[in-house]
Write a protein that holds these residues in place. Structure first.
Motif, PDB file in Angstrom:
ATOM      1  N   LEU A 137     -70.557  48.741-143.284  1.00  0.00           N
ATOM      2  CA  LEU A 137     -71.249  49.898-144.410  1.00  0.00           C
ATOM      3  C   LEU A 137     -71.089  51.419-143.609  1.00  0.00           C
ATOM      4  CD1 LEU A 137     -74.209  47.505-145.621  1.00  0.00           C
ATOM      5  CD2 LEU A 137     -71.936  47.423-146.432  1.00  0.00           C
ATOM      6  N   LEU A 138     -69.931  51.557-142.826  1.00  0.00           N
ATOM      7  CA  LEU A 138     -69.645  53.498-143.047  1.00  0.00           C
ATOM      8  C   LEU A 138     -69.234  53.213-144.241  1.00  0.00           C
ATOM      9  CD1 LEU A 138     -68.503  55.137-139.567  1.00  0.00           C
ATOM     10  CD2 LEU A 138     -67.661  55.873-142.129  1.00  0.00           C
TER      11      LEU A 138
ATOM     12  N   TRP B 266     -79.580  52.416-131.506  1.00  0.00           N
ATOM     13  CA  TRP B 266     -80.860  51.913-130.590  1.00  0.00           C
ATOM     14  C   TRP B 266     -81.479  51.242-131.890  1.00  0.00           C
ATOM     15  CZ3 TRP B 266     -79.771  52.305-125.818  1.00  0.00           C
ATOM     16  CH2 TRP B 266     -79.392  52.922-124.977  1.00  0.00           C
ATOM     17  N   THR B 267     -80.996  51.186-133.158  1.00  0.00           N
ATOM     18  CA  THR B 267     -81.380  50.441-134.584  1.00  0.00           C
ATOM     19  C   THR B 267     -80.545  49.810-135.081  1.00  0.00           C
ATOM     20  OG1 THR B 267     -81.560  52.329-135.099  1.00  0.00           O
ATOM     21  CG2 THR B 267     -83.592  51.670-134.227  1.00  0.00           C
ATOM     22  N   GLN B 268     -80.763  49.002-135.709  1.00  0.00           N
ATOM     23  CA  GLN B 268     -79.914  47.837-136.781  1.00  0.00           C
ATOM     24  C   GLN B 268     -81.034  46.593-137.254  1.00  0.00           C
ATOM     25  OE1 GLN B 268     -76.567  48.370-137.186  1.00  0.00           O
ATOM     26  NE2 GLN B 268     -75.970  45.765-137.778  1.00  0.00           N
ATOM     27  N   ASP B 269     -80.681  47.360-138.903  1.00  0.00           N
ATOM     28  CA  ASP B 269     -81.213  46.430-139.519  1.00  0.00           C
ATOM     29  C   ASP B 269     -81.041  46.002-140.920  1.00  0.00           C
ATOM     30  OD1 ASP B 269     -83.296  44.843-140.363  1.00  0.00           O
ATOM     31  OD2 ASP B 269     -83.425  46.555-141.737  1.00  0.00           O
TER      32      ASP B 269
ATOM     33  N   VAL C  85     -73.551  59.544-128.607  1.00  0.00           N
ATOM     34  CA  VAL C  85     -73.049  58.703-129.249  1.00  0.00           C
ATOM     35  C   VAL C  85     -74.120  58.629-130.286  1.00  0.00           C
ATOM     36  CG1 VAL C  85     -73.199  56.181-127.955  1.00  0.00           C
ATOM     37  CG2 VAL C  85     -71.898  58.041-126.985  1.00  0.00           C
ATOM     38  N   THR C  86     -73.721  58.086-131.360  1.00  0.00           N
ATOM     39  CA  THR C  86     -74.309  57.975-132.953  1.00  0.00           C
ATOM     40  C   THR C  86     -73.725  56.837-133.344  1.00  0.00           C
ATOM     41  OG1 THR C  86     -74.781  58.732-135.008  1.00  0.00           O
ATOM     42  CG2 THR C  86     -72.781  59.378-134.071  1.00  0.00           C
ATOM     43  N   ALA C  87     -74.348  56.328-133.820  1.00  0.00           N
ATOM     44  CA  ALA C  87     -74.072  55.273-134.926  1.00  0.00           C
ATOM     45  C   ALA C  87     -73.675  55.197-136.211  1.00  0.00           C
ATOM     46  CB  ALA C  87     -75.371  53.663-134.747  1.00  0.00           C
ATOM     47  N   PRO C  88     -72.727  55.781-136.798  1.00  0.00           N
ATOM     48  CA  PRO C  88     -72.691  55.927-138.283  1.00  0.00           C
ATOM     49  C   PRO C  88     -72.407  54.881-139.346  1.00  0.00           C
ATOM     50  CG  PRO C  88     -70.241  56.734-137.284  1.00  0.00           C
ATOM     51  CD  PRO C  88     -71.475  56.261-135.845  1.00  0.00           C
ATOM     52  N   SER C  89     -72.190  53.829-138.588  1.00  0.00           N
ATOM     53  CA  SER C  89     -72.145  52.068-139.128  1.00  0.00           C
ATOM     54  C   SER C  89     -72.729  51.458-138.620  1.00  0.00           C
ATOM     55  CB  SER C  89     -70.995  51.470-138.649  1.00  0.00           C
ATOM     56  OG  SER C  89     -70.579  50.238-139.099  1.00  0.00           O
ATOM     57  N   SER C  90     -72.674  50.295-137.687  1.00  0.00           N
ATOM     58  CA  SER C  90     -73.731  49.522-136.793  1.00  0.00           C
ATOM     59  C   SER C  90     -74.139  50.203-135.481  1.00  0.00           C
ATOM     60  CB  SER C  90     -73.159  48.110-137.048  1.00  0.00           C
ATOM     61  OG  SER C  90     -72.615  47.516-137.916  1.00  0.00           O
ATOM     62  N   GLY C  91     -75.651  49.874-135.592  1.00  0.00           N
ATOM     63  CA  GLY C  91     -76.271  50.427-134.661  1.00  0.00           C
ATOM     64  C   GLY C  91     -76.595  48.931-133.342  1.00  0.00           C
TER      65      GLY C  91
ATOM     66  N   ILE D 170     -67.613  62.589-129.778  1.00  0.00           N
ATOM     67  CA  ILE D 170     -68.242  61.365-130.296  1.00  0.00           C
ATOM     68  C   ILE D 170     -67.494  59.960-130.136  1.00  0.00           C
ATOM     69  CG2 ILE D 170     -69.044  60.274-132.697  1.00  0.00           C
ATOM     70  CD1 ILE D 170     -69.725  63.293-133.081  1.00  0.00           C
ATOM     71  N   ILE D 171     -67.983  58.973-129.807  1.00  0.00           N
ATOM     72  CA  ILE D 171     -67.830  58.636-129.864  1.00  0.00           C
ATOM     73  C   ILE D 171     -68.945  57.273-130.110  1.00  0.00           C
ATOM     74  CG2 ILE D 171     -67.442  56.228-128.213  1.00  0.00           C
ATOM     75  CD1 ILE D 171     -66.000  58.349-126.171  1.00  0.00           C
ATOM     76  N   PRO D 172     -69.189  56.383-131.281  1.00  0.00           N
ATOM     77  CA  PRO D 172     -69.882  55.145-131.801  1.00  0.00           C
ATOM     78  C   PRO D 172     -69.795  54.320-130.556  1.00  0.00           C
ATOM     79  CG  PRO D 172     -68.171  56.221-133.508  1.00  0.00           C
ATOM     80  CD  PRO D 172     -67.773  56.521-132.049  1.00  0.00           C
ATOM     81  N   PRO D 173     -70.523  53.741-130.394  1.00  0.00           N
ATOM     82  CA  PRO D 173     -70.924  52.523-129.698  1.00  0.00           C
ATOM     83  C   PRO D 173     -69.881  51.212-130.341  1.00  0.00           C
ATOM     84  CG  PRO D 173     -72.775  52.161-131.376  1.00  0.00           C
ATOM     85  CD  PRO D 173     -72.569  53.722-131.861  1.00  0.00           C
TER      86      PRO D 173
END
Length: 337
Positions: A88-89, A51-54, A15-21, A80-83
């Motif tokens: 802005l990917l 775990w982060t988003q800014d 699980v990774t966030a290549p766009s929004s966390g 891989i499944i993003p959250p």
């Protein structure tokens, strides 16, 4: 030829966030979705970007790209499944080494469809447009959503059948959660521009038109080069509109047409959309009629795809047969090399 990954429960889900966390107040959703998958027998590897988003992103583009590539190259991780999606990917594409992309499933939708489509176009590796991680947090999944697992477990050379849903969710009701996450209250009805039975065949490509349109004219949207992977077979597009006005949707489809994305196109399927509000009386149905007439192709719309769930799992690169008749539909995807 198209290369298809294969899902086994022996492999971990990354699980990774290549766009929004995920902002801190929603971290429990990630933990809950992860625990649901663990109960199904999967192990979960959670990346730091989750775990982060800014400022409309989980992390700087290079950080997101590096974590994604690390998971892609890990022998431990098989999917891989993003959250979820985001905005802005597209920033990460220039930092991804596509020559090192492994045949490994990536599953998601919305902004994630930028990454999915770019990978399939550049590498010939199939990618999966469907549910995200957060929507797997329910006690169970509806029949349509739950198909993601059997679709990704299919072998090269096999075919898998999915049917239109019986009901869809008109609007979110987070204050009254459902055991299957979605509140499926409205009757699903697949429609055709011809108002008759339609059958379309071709290699699937698509995603959220709001964002994949920005690949046009870039090295990540080279449809002509992609043809070498499919021996110039016709392309069957599936598209869904998240936020575009009808006039912006029309402009986007014309841009795709003028850029050659609809050359050798056997048909287009459009997902349900909450954004299809008329502009000066100009409706989404008008657009579907126009594009059908201009390209001389069948158009099926209000299918199970995108931001009005549930959604079918569509495989970019797979050969598909789709039929729609009397409000119902089905899609058979063949994992044809």
């Amino acid at each position: 030829m198209i290369r298809y990954p294969h899902l086994t429960k022996a492999a971990a889900i990354g699980v990774t966030a290549p766009s929004s966390g995920v902002p801190e107040e929603l971290h429990d959703l990630v933990r809950l979705a992860s625990s649901r998958l663990e109960k199904k027998g999967f192990s979960i590897v959670l990346g730091e970007t989750v775990w982060t988003q800014d400022k409309a992103k989980s992390a700087p583009a290079k950080v997101r790209a590096a974590e994604f590539m690390e998971m892609m190259q890990s022998d431990q991780i098989g999917l891989i499944i993003p959250p979820w999606g985001g905005e802005l990917l597209i920033e990460v594409l220039e930092y991804i080494d596509f020559s090192k992309i492994a045949p490994k499933w990536i599953l998601g939708y919305s902004d994630l469809s930028v990454l999915l489509l770019a990978i399939t176009l550049k590498t010939g590796i199939a990618t999966a447009h469907g549910t995200n991680l957060i929507d797997l947090r329910g006690e169970y999944s509806d029949e349509t959503t739950a198909k993601w697992e059997s679709v990704l477990a299919a072998n090269t050379g096999e075919a898998i059948l999915q049917h239109s849903s019986s009901s869809y969710q008109k609007e979110w009701n987070h204050s009254n959660p459902s055991p299957c996450v979605f509140h499926l209250s409205e009757r699903t009805e697949w429609k055709t521009v011809s108002k008759t039975h339609e059958k379309i065949q071709g290699r699937l490509l698509g995603g959220c038109i709001d964002v994949i349109r920005h690949l046009i004219g870039t090295p990540y949207g080279d449809l002509a080069s992609f043809q070498k992977y499919i021996s110039n077979e016709p392309i069957l597009w599936y598209l869904e509109n998240c936020e575009l006005s009808t006039t912006d949707l029309r402009r986007s489809l014309l841009q795709m047409k003028l850029a050659g994305w609809f050359q050798n196109c056997s048909g287009i399927m459009f997902g349900r959309s909450a954004a299809n509000e008329p502009v000066d009386g100009y409706t989404a149905e008008d657009i579907y009629q126009e594009i059908s007439e201009e390209l001389q192709i069948p158009v099926i719309y209000d299918i199970d795809c995108g931001h009005v769930p549930p959604q079918i799992t569509f495989i970019n690169g797979a050969y598909a047969e789709v039929e729609a008749s009397n409000g119902k539909g089905w899609i058979k995807q063949m994992f044809k090399p």
